[in-house]
Design a protein around this motif. Structure first.
Motif, short mmCIF file in Angstrom:
data_model
loop_
_atom_site.label_atom_id
_atom_site.label_comp_id
_atom_site.label_asym_id
_atom_site.label_seq_id
_atom_site.Cartn_x
_atom_site.Cartn_y
_atom_site.Cartn_z
N ILE A 46 1.03 -1.14 -0.03
CA ILE A 46 -0.01 0.04 0.00
C ILE A 46 0.80 1.08 0.08
N GLY A 47 0.63 2.18 -0.82
CA GLY A 47 1.33 3.44 -1.08
C GLY A 47 2.55 3.44 -1.93
N HIS A 48 2.59 2.28 -2.57
CA HIS A 48 3.71 2.38 -3.79
C HIS A 48 3.52 3.44 -4.78
N GLU A 49 2.53 3.75 -4.93
CA GLU A 49 2.22 5.05 -5.91
C GLU A 49 3.14 6.11 -5.63
N PHE A 50 3.56 6.39 -4.23
CA PHE A 50 4.27 7.50 -3.77
C PHE A 50 5.67 7.35 -4.09
N ARG A 51 6.39 6.36 -4.94
CA ARG A 51 7.82 6.29 -5.30
C ARG A 51 8.22 7.20 -6.02
N TYR A 52 7.49 8.09 -6.77
CA TYR A 52 7.90 8.99 -7.69
C TYR A 52 8.86 9.99 -6.91
N PHE A 53 8.62 10.15 -5.49
CA PHE A 53 9.25 11.08 -5.08
C PHE A 53 10.82 10.78 -5.01
N PHE A 54 11.46 9.41 -5.22
CA PHE A 54 12.69 9.15 -5.27
C PHE A 54 13.05 9.08 -6.75
N ASP A 55 12.39 9.28 -7.73
CA ASP A 55 12.93 9.13 -9.07
C ASP A 55 14.03 10.18 -9.28
N GLU A 56 13.56 11.48 -8.90
CA GLU A 56 14.64 12.34 -9.10
C GLU A 56 15.75 12.05 -8.51
#
Length: 431
Positions: A46-56
């Protein structure tokens, strides 16, 4: 006990970004543990959709790692280049004459310039920008109507084929066999036959004449600033047909390189030296000059005796004096030895004379040709006699050179490229 790893390590392996970790640390992790981490499906959490915070952050870390590896690779290439620089420089030097090597060098520069820029790439190869673009033009545009395969319209200042053929014809002419290339070029300029630089004569005459082997340069000797400042007198030997040797005494002027007097005899003595000096004194009397003159001679008895000393003391109103080379002055008598070398190697080579009289008759023509007809290398296009008596040229040298260049440009621009003649008589390199 089992090792416990930070969740960040697990996350990096699960997302395929484990290369950001140090290699030594990755090697310390058991393979079974790594295989387990790689099988984790993050989408189940649950909450995997917030991984984009680490993309940069991941992208920045990847770029930094890539830059580090590229820097290491470039450093290694640079070290290799320095080690092989002498070999590369040899190839680049050969590129001036070998078109195959030249094309390879141009291609190599083209690959590197996309990453380093043209200026850094040329600096790495040790080539100037002007030479590089000249090579590029030569590689792209070849013209069969040009001796150097350069388009005559794009490079209109080059010599045309007729001029080059005339150069090679003059250099192979038996009538100028006893003249150096510099003298033939100067004579051609005087007679308005071919007007070109001395470099062009050597360039297009390559292979027509045997290359002269140059000896090690000697130290600078006596250099005069006006005629009759220094004379040089010396005696040399010429072999006759019967094996005997004739003695040739020569007096020359240091400034103009003119032979002022000479005499031929069977035996070396003061008599032929005296006769040669008498001729030189008669020639010097024609110049309205009141300055002193120094006669440089070797230490031989034919040069240092009462008769010669008396002649020198009583000539030209006492303006003559004699010194011995390498004794009274530190300089040698090499200028007159250069005259001997020229006469023997260019005029007397492969010739045999049956008597002194026959040799003397031939030397009359040699002296006239050397003094009055053949331009000297030092004074080209003037002859030694013109320099000695300050006789001006019959033409304006800069204007003749300028007119010849303008005529050559107009002729080349009006010509047609044979290679491109089928394309509406226009050359791709000229458009």
């Amino acid at each position: 006990m089992k090792k416990k790893y930070d969740s960040t390590i697990v996350f990096l392996y699960a997302t395929g970004n484990e290369r950001l970790l140090p290699q030594e640390f990755r090697r310390s992790i058991p393979y079974s543990t790594i295989a387990t981490w790689r099988k984790i499906d993050c989408s189940k959490y649950i909450g995997h959709e917030f991984r984009y915070f680490f993309d940069e952050a991941f992208n920045h870390a990847h770029l930094r790692e890539k830059y580090k590896r590229l820097r290491t690779a470039m450093f290694g290439i640079g070290r290799s280049w320095v080690s092989l620089s002498t070999i590369f420089q040899t190839l680049i030097d050969k590129a001036s004459t070998d078109k195959g090597i030249r094309k390879s060098v141009i291609d190599a520069i083209g690959y590197i310039r996309n990453y380093l820029g043209i200026e850094r790439a040329l600096k790495l190869f040790g080539i100037t920008k002007a030479k590089y673009y000249e090579w590029v033009l030569e590689a792209r545009f070849e013209c069969f109507d040009s001796f150097t395969s350069l388009c005559i319209k794009r490079h209109p200042t080059q010599l045309n084929k007729k001029e080059i053929e005339k150069i090679r014809c003059l250099l192979s002419d038996d009538g100028y066999e006893h003249w150096p290339v510099a003298s033939i070029a100067a004579y051609s300029l005087r007679e308005n036959l071919i007007i070109a630089s001395l470099y062009s004569w050597y360039k297009y005459g390559r292979g027509v004449r045997n290359k002269v082997i140059k000896k090690r340069q000697k130290k600078v000797g006596i250099v005069s600033s006006f005629p009759n400042e220094y004379w040089h007198v010396d005696t040399t030997y010429v072999s006759l047909f019967d094996g005997t040797k004739a003695c040739v005494a020569v007096v020359m002027d240091n400034y103009s390189k003119m032979i002022l007097g000479y005499d031929v005899a069977y035996n070396r003595s003061f008599k032929n030296v005296k006769k040669a000096l008498v001729q030189a004194i008669d020639v010097a009397a024609l110049l309205p000059d009141e300055r002193n003159c120094t006669v440089v001679a070797d230490g031989g008895s034919e040069n240092n005796n009462k008769e010669v000393d008396k002649l020198i003391a009583n000539s030209l109103k006492g303006r003559l004096r004699k010194v011995r080379a390498l004794k009274e002055i530190r300089h040698s008598n090499s200028p007159v030895e250069a005259i001997h070398k020229t006469v023997k190697s260019r005029y007397l080579r492969d010739r045999k004379f049956s008597s002194v009289k026959e040799l003397e008759n031939f030397l009359k023509w040699v002296v006239v040709d050397y003094n009055e007809i053949r331009p000297h290398y030092k004074h080209r296009p003037r002859t030694p006699k013109e320099v000695y008596f300050n006789i001006p040229l019959r033409f304006n040298l800069p204007e003749r050179m300028k007119a010849a260049k303008a005529k050559r440009i107009a002729l080349n621009k009006a010509g047609k490229c044979i290679q491109c003649g089928k394309k509406n008589d226009s050359c791709a390199s000229c458009s």
